[in-house]
Design an enzyme around this catalytic site. Structure first.
Site, PDB file in Angstrom:
ATOM      1  CB  ALA A  30       6.965  -1.151  -0.425  1.00  0.00           C
ATOM      2  CE  LYS A  31       1.338   0.782   5.032  1.00  0.00           C
ATOM      3  NZ  LYS A  31       2.070   0.715   6.296  1.00  0.00           N
TER       4      LYS A  31
END
Ligand code: NAD
Length: 422
Positions: A111-112
């Site tokens: 994720a980011k």
């Protein structure tokens, strides 16, 4: 793929990430369905939210949280504050996190997150209000079992503490396991601050042994003198390497005799620049990348090694401390020149590995000594280098493609075993 290949002057990071994925996916003979599943993020959340500024007015900011994969475990990845953050950049970084976690075999997806903001223009109080409001906006999709954020560019342990507090206030009890990179006082992990640099050094030690180089006396140039760059410089110097050039956003310094890395850090903190440090000459960032050295470590930004400068790089080995510092065109040029590249998804994975240790400690409520953290990290990084190198050798590909093949095959295997719902 819908991503435009070029933004003005700079490769689109998501197009780069997809291109890197496709090269390895083709080598693995992945079918089209699996390619579609693995090359797109699972969720993309865009939020627009108001923040009260110090003068009493309001301003609306835009933020993102992208979860590329939750197939091998909860999604994991940092939050970046920068004026140039874009959805495509966050998508690329989320995808790289999936491959990074799979490369080192930790049970996470990728994720980011990011907010479009220039923190230099905002006060600390404004950044705290922005952080707390952003945390509430992404609260529906983060948590210890679903998505665990961490620091990235322009966010730090304090930012993580505000996010942990905000979500804990909403729930009514402390939830340390929802975020990593926290201060030690609120259940952060010993060893997390230096973990990326330490992991990088463990990988370099294995790599030089394997390819017949010697770290003792090796000439090393490092771009970026922040957390990762300066800690790597110090640890490599302790291993007997000679750090001949370092730089930060304001430019760099060079000395063929080697630079006192701790003194340079102190000088930089005192003067706000490296130039002028005793016994060194000034160089530009562009010159640093082309310096005659054995190992080049980009530890600052994306896309610094391009088709414009790759043929002038003189290093024998490039170790990617930054995420995405080499464009695919530069990769080809460097590969043809025989340069060995230790890719970001392997080389800088020490940070997320100790983030995983932090989360594991939070969930157990049981804390480890620093040398235990470092020993466990060393085991993970050594084994991961060997797995990647063996995959590359067996498939007669470069180390980056080997790392991608290993990571993608691990995620594809779990996807097949779990099956497609319903
Ligand atoms: P940092 O903010 O501590 O340091 C960044 C350094 O890069 C600073 O010295 C800054 O002056 C320099 N820099 C910025 N713009 C530059 C430019 N245009 N030219 C040259 N230097 C420039 O950040 P960090 O945590 O050390 O991260 C560095 C890189 O490593 C980033 O790409 C980050 O995504 C990656 N990374 C960090 C971690 C971690 O745990 N900190 C983990 C994995 C990857």
């Amino acid at each position: 793929m819908s991503a435009e290949k070029l933004q003005v002057g700079k490769p689109n990071p998501y197009a780069v990430a997809v291109e890197q994925f496709m090269i390895a996916a083709d080598k693995l003979n992945l079918d089209d369905g699996m390619k579609q599943i693995l090359s797109q993020p699972k969720r993309e959340l865009i939020v627009h939210f108001p923040v009260r500024l110090d003068d009493g007015s309001y301003r609306v900011f835009t933020g993102f949280r992208v979860q590329h994969s939750l197939t091998r475990g909860p999604a994991k990845g940092g939050i970046r504050y920068h004026q140039d953050v874009s959805l495509d950049e966050v998508k690329a970084l989320a995808m790289w996190m999936t491959w990074k976690c799979a490369t080192v075999g930790i049970p996470y997806g990728g994720a980011k997150g990011g907010v479009i903001v220039d923190p230099r223009e905002r006060s600390l109080a404004e950044m705290e209000r922005l952080t707390r409001r952003f945390a509430v906006e992404i609260a529906p999709i983060i948590g210890p079992e679903i998505d665990i954020p961490a620091p990235d560019v322009n966010t730090n342990a304090q930012t993580m503490a505000w996010i942990m507090d905000t979500i804990s206030m909403l729930k009514g009890y402390p939830i340390p396991g929802l975020i990593t990179g926290k201060p030690i006082a609120i259940e952060g992990s010993l060893g997390r601050n230096e973990a990326t640099a330490r992991g990088l050094v463990y990988v370099i030690r294995e790599a030089v042994k394997t390819v017949g180089m010697n770290l003792q006396g090796a000439r090393i140039a490092i771009q970026g003198y922040g957390n990762v760059g300066s800690n790597s410089a110090r640890l490599l110097q302790e291993d007997g390497a000679k750090i001949i050039a370092v730089s930060d956003v304001n430019g760099g310094i060079y000395s063929s005799n080697g630079i006192d890395t701790v003194g340079a850090l102190r000088y930089n903190q005192e003067h706000g620049r490296l130039a002028g440090f005793d016994g060194t000459d000034s160089i530009t960032n562009a010159e640093l990348l082309e310096v005659d050295c054995d190992i080049l470590i980009p530890a600052a930004l994306e896309s610094v090694l391009t088709r414009g400068n790759a043929d002038r790089v003189k290093a024998t080995m490039i170790v990617e401390a930054a995420n995405g510092p080499t464009t695919p065109e530069a990769d080809l040029i460097l590969h043809d020149k025989g340069v060995i590249i230790l890719p970001d998804i392997l080389a800088n994975a020490g940070g997320v590995t100790v983030s995983y240790f932090e989360w594991a400690q939070n969930i157990q409520g049981y804390y480890w000594a620093e040398d235990e953290v470092n020993q466990k990290l060393e085991r993970v990084m050594k084994r991961s280098f060997q797995d990647v190198y063996e995959t590359a050798e067996n498939n007669k590909v470069d180390v980056r493609t080997g790392a991608y093949m290993l990571a993608i095959s691990r995620v594809a295997e779990v996807t097949r075993l779990r099956g497609i719902f319903p």
